[in-house]
Design a protein around this motif. Structure first.
Motif, mmCIF file in Angstrom:
data_model
loop_
_atom_site.group_PDB
_atom_site.id
_atom_site.type_symbol
_atom_site.label_atom_id
_atom_site.label_comp_id
_atom_site.label_asym_id
_atom_site.label_seq_id
_atom_site.Cartn_x
_atom_site.Cartn_y
_atom_site.Cartn_z
ATOM 1 N N SER A 75 64.968 14.205 78.297
ATOM 2 C CA SER A 75 65.643 15.269 77.556
ATOM 3 C C SER A 75 66.399 14.718 76.361
ATOM 4 O O SER A 75 66.308 15.253 75.245
ATOM 5 N N ARG A 76 67.160 13.644 76.579
ATOM 6 C CA ARG A 76 67.915 13.051 75.468
ATOM 7 C C ARG A 76 66.984 12.529 74.388
ATOM 8 O O ARG A 76 67.239 12.720 73.190
ATOM 9 N N SER A 77 65.899 11.881 74.795
ATOM 10 C CA SER A 77 64.990 11.315 73.802
ATOM 11 C C SER A 77 64.290 12.412 73.002
ATOM 12 O O SER A 77 63.979 12.228 71.822
ATOM 13 N N THR A 78 64.061 13.565 73.625
ATOM 14 C CA THR A 78 63.466 14.693 72.913
ATOM 15 C C THR A 78 64.387 15.170 71.801
ATOM 16 O O THR A 78 63.957 15.406 70.668
ATOM 17 N N ASP A 102 66.974 26.403 70.586
ATOM 18 C CA ASP A 102 65.555 26.065 70.771
ATOM 19 C C ASP A 102 65.402 24.615 71.213
ATOM 20 O O ASP A 102 64.591 24.293 72.092
ATOM 21 N N LEU A 103 66.170 23.739 70.569
ATOM 22 C CA LEU A 103 66.062 22.313 70.891
ATOM 23 C C LEU A 103 66.555 22.042 72.305
ATOM 24 O O LEU A 103 65.976 21.220 73.025
ATOM 25 N N ALA A 104 67.605 22.755 72.731
ATOM 26 C CA ALA A 104 68.075 22.618 74.109
ATOM 27 C C ALA A 104 67.002 23.072 75.091
ATOM 28 O O ALA A 104 66.773 22.439 76.133
ATOM 29 N N ALA A 105 66.319 24.168 74.753
ATOM 30 C CA ALA A 105 65.248 24.660 75.625
ATOM 31 C C ALA A 105 64.099 23.669 75.689
ATOM 32 O O ALA A 105 63.513 23.441 76.756
ATOM 33 N N LEU A 106 63.763 23.059 74.550
ATOM 34 C CA LEU A 106 62.688 22.060 74.535
ATOM 35 C C LEU A 106 63.075 20.836 75.357
ATOM 36 O O LEU A 106 62.252 20.280 76.094
ATOM 37 N N THR A 134 65.126 20.749 77.904
ATOM 38 C CA THR A 134 65.028 21.129 79.315
ATOM 39 C C THR A 134 63.573 21.136 79.774
ATOM 40 O O THR A 134 63.251 20.658 80.872
ATOM 41 N N LEU A 135 62.694 21.661 78.922
ATOM 42 C CA LEU A 135 61.269 21.687 79.258
ATOM 43 C C LEU A 135 60.717 20.276 79.418
ATOM 44 O O LEU A 135 59.900 20.014 80.312
ATOM 45 N N SER A 136 61.175 19.350 78.583
ATOM 46 C CA SER A 136 60.670 17.976 78.644
ATOM 47 C C SER A 136 61.081 17.257 79.923
ATOM 48 O O SER A 136 60.446 16.282 80.314
ATOM 49 N N ALA A 137 62.146 17.737 80.562
ATOM 50 C CA ALA A 137 62.588 17.124 81.823
ATOM 51 C C ALA A 137 61.719 17.549 82.993
ATOM 52 O O ALA A 137 61.738 16.915 84.046
ATOM 53 N N GLY A 138 60.962 18.606 82.815
ATOM 54 C CA GLY A 138 60.090 19.098 83.876
ATOM 55 C C GLY A 138 58.708 18.492 83.783
ATOM 56 O O GLY A 138 58.440 17.610 82.956
ATOM 57 N N PRO A 139 57.789 18.967 84.603
ATOM 58 C CA PRO A 139 56.439 18.397 84.603
ATOM 59 C C PRO A 139 55.671 18.720 83.324
ATOM 60 O O PRO A 139 55.695 19.852 82.834
ATOM 61 N N ILE A 140 55.008 17.705 82.782
ATOM 62 C CA ILE A 140 54.166 17.859 81.604
ATOM 63 C C ILE A 140 52.726 17.470 81.931
ATOM 64 O O ILE A 140 51.784 18.024 81.360
ATOM 65 N N HIS A 141 52.567 16.544 82.863
ATOM 66 C CA HIS A 141 51.228 16.135 83.290
ATOM 67 C C HIS A 141 51.326 15.547 84.683
ATOM 68 O O HIS A 141 52.426 15.303 85.212
ATOM 69 N N ASP A 142 50.196 15.307 85.290
ATOM 70 C CA ASP A 142 50.130 14.653 86.591
ATOM 71 C C ASP A 142 50.792 13.278 86.460
ATOM 72 O O ASP A 142 50.350 12.445 85.659
ATOM 73 N N PRO A 143 51.856 12.999 87.234
ATOM 74 C CA PRO A 143 52.537 11.709 87.097
ATOM 75 C C PRO A 143 51.667 10.512 87.469
ATOM 76 O O PRO A 143 51.995 9.379 87.114
#
Length: 227
Positions: A60-63, A27-31, A33-42
């Motif tokens: 990803s590492r910081s997550t 789960d943490l690996a999936a999270l 990976t998700l954090s490396a993608g878009p979360i908001h308008d840059p």
């Protein structure tokens, strides 16, 4: 089994569409990976911490580190429960709830984010409602507080939808510019969940980690006169 030593791994909060839980390594690996993608308008920075301005690999590492740090630093006097939000078997974001001197103050704070492709579908309301149910009905909290910068209308909307009242503002510096964070507060007496049903399982064995016992939670449902 890890839950013998950290029983909160058995905690589940379920809503009609979601399950919130402490993440497994997968789960943490999936999270991450998700954090490396878009979360908001840059072009905007809706978070006061600016963590999404870092390069994808660093995010990803910081997550992962943020989750590990929350577990490593946990004490009954100061804790933060970092949960993953799962929809149809997919990790779509994270919802945190924390407390400082919770056994005395009975106040929690929350924070969250969703992957951008999962936004705009009501998940933010549902996952916050889940941890508010944990707070008020599972832990006997008296109040919940939160905040969001005024450039984060989605988070502001979730707080208003769930019945929080404005509770002042705080000045922030974001990307070298002044910003305003709107604070909110929700009292136990004002909590009415718009999401039903919400269920808690596996909480009682871990209550001591929050600095409380089952009897404390039961007593909070019947406060003494004047409390």
């Amino acid at each position: 089994m890890i839950n013998e030593h950290w029983p909160l791994y058995d905690l589940r909060i379920t809503t009609p569409r979601l399950e919130l839980r402490l993440p497994t390594p997968d789960d943490l690996a999936a999270l991450a990976t998700l954090s490396a993608g878009p979360i908001h308008d840059p072009a905007r920075q809706p978070f006061a911490s600016e963590w999404t301005d870092a390069p994808p690999a660093e995010r990803s590492r910081s997550t992962v580190q943020h989750h590990w740090r929350s577990l490593a630093d946990w004490t009954p006097e100061k804790w933060t429960l970092q949960l993953v939000t799962v929809a149809d078997g997919t990790v779509i974001g994270t919802q945190a709830i924390g407390g400082d001197d919770f056994a005395v103050l009975r106040e929690v704070h929350t924070g969250s984010w969703l992957g951008r492709r999962y936004q705009g579908r009501g998940f933010g309301v549902e996952m916050r409602a889940a941890v508010l149910h944990l707070a008020f009905h599972g832990l006997g909290a008296r109040a919940a507080v939160t905040g969001a910068v005024t450039d984060n209308p989605a988070s502001l909307g979730v707080s208003r939808r769930l019945g929080y009242a404005p509770n002042g503002t705080v000045s922030r510096s974001i990307r070298g510019e002044p910003a305003v964070e709107q604070r909110f507060r929700l009292e136990r007496a004002g909590w009415r969940s718009p999401i039903e049903p919400i269920t808690l399982t596996g909480l009682e064995p871990g209550l001591a980690l929050f600095g409380i016992q089952a009897s404390n939670v039961a007593a909070s449902d019947h406060p003494a006169p004047g409390v």
